[in-house]
Design an enzyme around this catalytic site. Structure first.
Site, PDB file in Angstrom:
ATOM      1  N   ASP A  52      16.176  -5.519 -30.532  1.00 44.50           N
ATOM      2  CA  ASP A  52      17.518  -5.790 -30.013  1.00 44.50           C
ATOM      3  C   ASP A  52      18.503  -4.698 -30.413  1.00 44.50           C
ATOM      4  O   ASP A  52      18.182  -3.809 -31.203  1.00 44.50           O
ATOM      5  CB  ASP A  52      18.018  -7.137 -30.543  1.00 44.50           C
ATOM      6  CG  ASP A  52      17.201  -8.301 -30.026  1.00 44.50           C
ATOM      7  OD1 ASP A  52      16.990  -8.364 -28.801  1.00 44.50           O
ATOM      8  OD2 ASP A  52      16.771  -9.138 -30.847  1.00 44.50           O
ATOM      9  N   TYR A 111       7.574  -6.560 -39.567  1.00 46.20           N
ATOM     10  CA  TYR A 111       8.995  -6.250 -39.726  1.00 46.20           C
ATOM     11  C   TYR A 111       9.365  -6.247 -41.205  1.00 46.20           C
ATOM     12  O   TYR A 111       8.723  -6.907 -42.026  1.00 46.20           O
ATOM     13  CB  TYR A 111       9.866  -7.298 -39.030  1.00 46.20           C
ATOM     14  CG  TYR A 111       9.909  -7.211 -37.530  1.00 46.20           C
ATOM     15  CD1 TYR A 111      10.898  -6.474 -36.881  1.00 46.20           C
ATOM     16  CD2 TYR A 111       8.970  -7.882 -36.740  1.00 46.20           C
ATOM     17  CE1 TYR A 111      10.955  -6.410 -35.498  1.00 46.20           C
ATOM     18  CE2 TYR A 111       9.015  -7.820 -35.356  1.00 46.20           C
ATOM     19  CZ  TYR A 111      10.010  -7.081 -34.744  1.00 46.20           C
ATOM     20  OH  TYR A 111      10.060  -7.018 -33.374  1.00 46.20           O
TER      21      TYR A 111
END
Length: 245
Positions: A52, A111
């Protein structure tokens, strides 16, 4: 056709995200335009993770096809030349089978979320870490995180705009490490829901601040309701580390 797999790092600060969108600047757009400039071919880049706006990457994987063969090292040099002055760089390129797909062939995605936990902000890492001045109880955060390991319905941790067909995901790793004044949260899964990592981090921070008890994370998970979870952690603390195949 020749299929190339590239590994990319970028600072997401000034991008609308990975995916190309009309009227805004994306990482995908910058790379596709760079490839066109040296190859003369309009390509579509497929990424392993659609980060994002504001989210960074250390090892984003993508693939594209060219009609003619080029040496991988030449592709690295050419892309890095044409993406200047943007904060994007390619550090690996290899020829792969035409059956390879950066997104659909991935078996695991990793992540890291970075938090600086001290009374004053980090100037050097501005827009690269989440600064939290209140002391965090890392042990409590670690204990709470264990409730999230494994296969669950993560409805409470998905965004309202998430397009995934199922909220069922399998979190294979959630590890929280404190190194001096920095807290690092490592999360791994075959795939994630939209905002899932950031919503988990936001909820664990409430545990770390002793606003929530450790067991509240399980209650939130069981509720299957985004409204009962914590706030979404800022995008700029999140990094896509790598995808495995």
């Amino acid at each position: 056709m020749y299929r190339y797999k590239i590994t990319i790092e970028y600072l997401g600060t000034h991008f609308s995200g990975w995916q190309r969108q009309a009227g805004v600047l994306s990482v995908q757009q910058i790379l596709e335009e760079a490839i066109y400039k040296f190859s003369g071919e309009q390509v579509t880049l497929f990424g392993s993770g659609r980060t994002d706006a504001g989210v960074h990457a250390i090892g984003q994987i993508a693939h594209f096809d060219l009609s003619k063969y080029l040496e991988p090292y030449k592709i690295i040099k050419a892309i890095n030349y044409f993406v200047r002055p943007y904060a994007v760089g390619v550090w690996n390129c290899e020829l792969v089978s035409n059956n390879f797909h950066a997104r659909f062939s991935a078996t695991s995605r990793h992540y890291i979320y970075r938090i600086v936990n001290r009374t004053y902000p980090s100037v050097i890492d501005l827009n690269r870490v989440w600064w939290i001045s209140a002391p965090l109880d890392v042990l409590a955060m670690q204990q709470a995180a264990t409730y999230l390991l494994g296969k669950h319905d993560f409805t409470s941790f998905r965004s309202s705009s998430c397009q995934s067909k199922s909220p069922i995901k399998t979190l294979t790793e959630i590890n929280i490490i404190k190194e001096y004044e920095e807290i690092k949260l490592y999360l791994s899964a075959p795939s994630f829901l939209h905002y899932m990592v950031r919503n988990i981090v936001g909820s664990l921070v409430l545990v770390g601040k002793n606003i929530w008890q450790v067991e509240q994370i399980k209650n939130v998970l069981d509720a299957k309701d985004r409204k009962v979870a914590g706030p979404t952690a800022p995008a700029f603390g999140l990094y896509f580390i790598k995808a495995e195949y």
